[in-house]
Design a protein around this motif. Structure first.
Motif, PDB file in Angstrom:
ATOM      1  N   ALA A   8       7.887 -15.904 -26.285  1.00 26.95           N
ATOM      2  CA  ALA A   8       7.078 -16.984 -25.705  1.00 26.95           C
ATOM      3  C   ALA A   8       7.994 -17.962 -24.986  1.00 26.95           C
ATOM      4  O   ALA A   8       8.942 -18.494 -25.578  1.00 26.95           O
ATOM      5  CB  ALA A   8       6.313 -17.691 -26.823  1.00 26.95           C
ATOM      6  N   ILE A   9       7.711 -18.160 -23.680  1.00 25.82           N
ATOM      7  CA  ILE A   9       8.606 -18.996 -22.860  1.00 25.82           C
ATOM      8  C   ILE A   9       7.869 -20.276 -22.465  1.00 25.82           C
ATOM      9  O   ILE A   9       6.877 -20.232 -21.723  1.00 25.82           O
ATOM     10  CB  ILE A   9       9.011 -18.248 -21.554  1.00 25.82           C
ATOM     11  CG1 ILE A   9       9.474 -16.818 -21.848  1.00 25.82           C
ATOM     12  CG2 ILE A   9      10.037 -19.050 -20.761  1.00 25.82           C
ATOM     13  CD1 ILE A   9      10.778 -16.700 -22.544  1.00 25.82           C
ATOM     14  N   ASP A  10       8.367 -21.396 -22.949  1.00 26.35           N
ATOM     15  CA  ASP A  10       7.770 -22.688 -22.571  1.00 26.35           C
ATOM     16  C   ASP A  10       8.659 -23.794 -23.117  1.00 26.35           C
ATOM     17  O   ASP A  10       9.190 -23.663 -24.233  1.00 26.35           O
ATOM     18  CB  ASP A  10       6.348 -22.822 -23.162  1.00 26.35           C
ATOM     19  CG  ASP A  10       5.483 -23.831 -22.401  1.00 26.35           C
ATOM     20  OD1 ASP A  10       5.926 -24.978 -22.220  1.00 26.35           O
ATOM     21  OD2 ASP A  10       4.377 -23.445 -21.990  1.00 26.35           O
ATOM     22  N   ASN A  11       8.809 -24.871 -22.369  1.00 20.68           N
ATOM     23  CA  ASN A  11       9.560 -26.012 -22.901  1.00 20.68           C
ATOM     24  C   ASN A  11       8.756 -26.758 -23.949  1.00 20.68           C
ATOM     25  O   ASN A  11       9.315 -27.488 -24.757  1.00 20.68           O
ATOM     26  CB  ASN A  11       9.969 -26.961 -21.763  1.00 20.68           C
ATOM     27  CG  ASN A  11      11.246 -26.462 -21.109  1.00 20.68           C
ATOM     28  OD1 ASN A  11      12.179 -26.043 -21.790  1.00 20.68           O
ATOM     29  ND2 ASN A  11      11.277 -26.473 -19.782  1.00 20.68           N
ATOM     30  N   GLY A  12       7.443 -26.571 -23.938  1.00 22.89           N
ATOM     31  CA  GLY A  12       6.591 -27.238 -24.927  1.00 22.89           C
ATOM     32  C   GLY A  12       6.609 -26.490 -26.249  1.00 22.89           C
ATOM     33  O   GLY A  12       7.034 -25.332 -26.320  1.00 22.89           O
ATOM     34  N   PRO A  13       6.120 -27.161 -27.326  1.00 20.73           N
ATOM     35  CA  PRO A  13       6.163 -26.553 -28.662  1.00 20.73           C
ATOM     36  C   PRO A  13       5.070 -25.505 -28.879  1.00 20.73           C
ATOM     37  O   PRO A  13       3.962 -25.643 -28.369  1.00 20.73           O
ATOM     38  CB  PRO A  13       5.950 -27.750 -29.589  1.00 20.73           C
ATOM     39  CG  PRO A  13       5.202 -28.740 -28.757  1.00 20.73           C
ATOM     40  CD  PRO A  13       5.574 -28.521 -27.324  1.00 20.73           C
ATOM     41  N   MET A  14       5.419 -24.491 -29.659  1.00 14.77           N
ATOM     42  CA  MET A  14       4.452 -23.465 -30.042  1.00 14.77           C
ATOM     43  C   MET A  14       3.874 -23.818 -31.410  1.00 14.77           C
ATOM     44  O   MET A  14       4.551 -24.419 -32.245  1.00 14.77           O
ATOM     45  CB  MET A  14       5.146 -22.096 -30.141  1.00 14.77           C
ATOM     46  CG  MET A  14       5.602 -21.536 -28.816  1.00 14.77           C
ATOM     47  SD  MET A  14       4.223 -21.132 -27.736  1.00 14.77           S
ATOM     48  CE  MET A  14       3.597 -19.618 -28.480  1.00 14.77           C
ATOM     49  N   ALA A  15       2.642 -23.414 -31.652  1.00 11.52           N
ATOM     50  CA  ALA A  15       1.983 -23.699 -32.946  1.00 11.52           C
ATOM     51  C   ALA A  15       2.777 -23.063 -34.086  1.00 11.52           C
ATOM     52  O   ALA A  15       3.194 -21.897 -33.979  1.00 11.52           O
ATOM     53  CB  ALA A  15       0.562 -23.150 -32.919  1.00 11.52           C
TER      54      ALA A  15
END
Ligand SMILES: C[S@@+](CC[C@H](N)C(=O)[O-])C[C@H]1O[C@@H](n2cnc3c(N)ncnc32)[C@H](O)[C@@H]1O
Length: 359
Positions: free
Chosen positions: A242-249
């Motif tokens: 999972a690629i994202d600067n935001g947090p994952m659940a």
């Protein structure tokens, strides 16, 4: 006069109309449009009555981006009495043709939602009346949408007005008004999860899920946070980067099936060529996303991709056509065979969903 009735998302009637008019003209079938603004309904009135059936036979519904469902009219608007509505519909249909299933439909608006109660009540006696008159074959329970056969559509504009028509089961949506009703999974961290759920349902035939959508596959999710799309991959048993600067659940990270990399989705390159699915929901310029997706497929970084392309405020149909052309051009330059379909799905709003793979 014969017309084709097309259902789309309310507010997208212009795009739906422009598209059917253009694609029909490629088949040398012409007509004029009547748009029902914000009702999600478009009427394409054909100059040649024979072209209604001809068009739904030759143009695959899958090729239309903004149309969820369609049918060819058998009648104009019929005024319904307050009593004996079933008889009025049976009489209007005559006994010449038989259909395999019935769809009770209405505009996708708030008034339309009110009408759905009325339709639910009428559905049982109407089916019975149609069967008795042999207009509806008794096959409904054994009938499945992949087989030959035709479907009768009753589009209720109000309790007093209905338009009747038919579609071909093999070239229409199996869902009433083309809308699959999906249940929001409470464990998903975001509502966007329904977009990918619907996309898999729409683009991948169910009898191919075992080979194309199965446990043990590796997937990459670009623009993944908080994880609604990742959730759909995880629940199908896949291992997800999972690629994202935001947090994952947290709940997804705890499954042990997700690796989260905080980085730019445009810069990420997989280490190994073992990724089957690429999914991408980055809110980004559609041309940039289109280019990135074609690069992933052409480089062999993934086997199949599902991604969203954001729609502009104006000129939506021409922008979408350009975005898709960018992908087609890239594939054609490399002389590869491909499958590329795009749809404005029910759970999409200001975006369309695209599926692409090389074959
Ligand atoms: C609509 S949200 C994704 C929602 C997600 N699919 C879900 O179901 O929960 C868009 C995400 O794209 C991310 N994003 C936008 N540009 C990005 C980029 N260049 N690289 C990585 N992520 C990006 C944003 O941080 C945001 O979390």
């Amino acid at each position: 006069m014969t017309s084709i009735v097309l259902y789309c998302r309310p507010g997208f009637e212009k795009e739906c109309g422009a598209e059917i008019q253009e694609k029909a003209s490629w088949n040398e079938m012409y007509g004029y449009l009547e748009l029902k603004k914000n009702q999600g309904l478009v009427f394409f009135h054909l100059h040649d009555a024979a072209h209604g059936e001809a068009l739904i036979k030759t143009l695959p519904l899958k090729r239309l981006i903004f149309t969820r469902q369609w049918f060819v009219t058998l009648t104009d608007k019929i005024a319904l009495p307050n009593y004996n509505r079933v008889e009025a519909i049976v009489e209007a249909l005559g006994s010449e043709w038989q259909y395999d299933d019935l769809r009770m439909e209405m505009p996708d608006t708030n008034d339309g939602k009110e009408l759905s109660k009325f339709c639910r009540k009428l559905a049982v006696p109407l089916r019975q009346g149609l069967r008795k008159a042999k207009i509806l074959s008794g096959k409904k329970d054994s009938f499945n949408a992949d087989q030959d056969g035709s479907v009768l559509h009753a589009l209720f504009l109000s309790g007093q007005e209905v338009i009747l028509g038919f579609s071909l089961a093999q070239n229409s949506s199996p869902h009433v008004m083309g809308i699959p009703r999906l249940k929001f999974p409470s464990q998903s961290p975001s509502r966007s999860t329904l977009k990918l759920d619907e996309a898999f349902l729409y683009f991948i035939p169910r009898d191919e899920w075992e080979t194309r959508l199965t446990s043990g596959m590796n997937a990459v999710d670009l623009g993944s946070a908080p994880g609604g799309w990742t959730y759909q991959l995880v629940r199908r048993g896949m291992m997800v980067t999972a690629i994202d600067n935001g947090p994952m659940a947290e709940s997804l990270m705890e499954t042990g099936q997700v690796k989260h990399k905080m980085m730019d989705g445009f810069k990420y390159v997989p280490m190994k060529q073992n990724v089957y699915w690429l999914v991408c929901d980055m809110i980004e310029k559609p041309q940039r996303v289109a280019k990135l997706m074609s690069e992933w497929l052409l480089n062999g970084y993934c086997k199949e991709a599902i991604f969203n392309l954001k729609l502009p405020m104006k000129g939506r149909y021409s922008q979408v056509t350009n975005d898709l052309q960018t992908i087609k051009n890239a594939f054609n330059e490399h002389n590869v065979k491909y499958e590329l379909y795009a749809k404005h799905l029910y759970y999409d709003r200001e975006e369309i969903t695209v599926h692409a793979r090389l074959i």
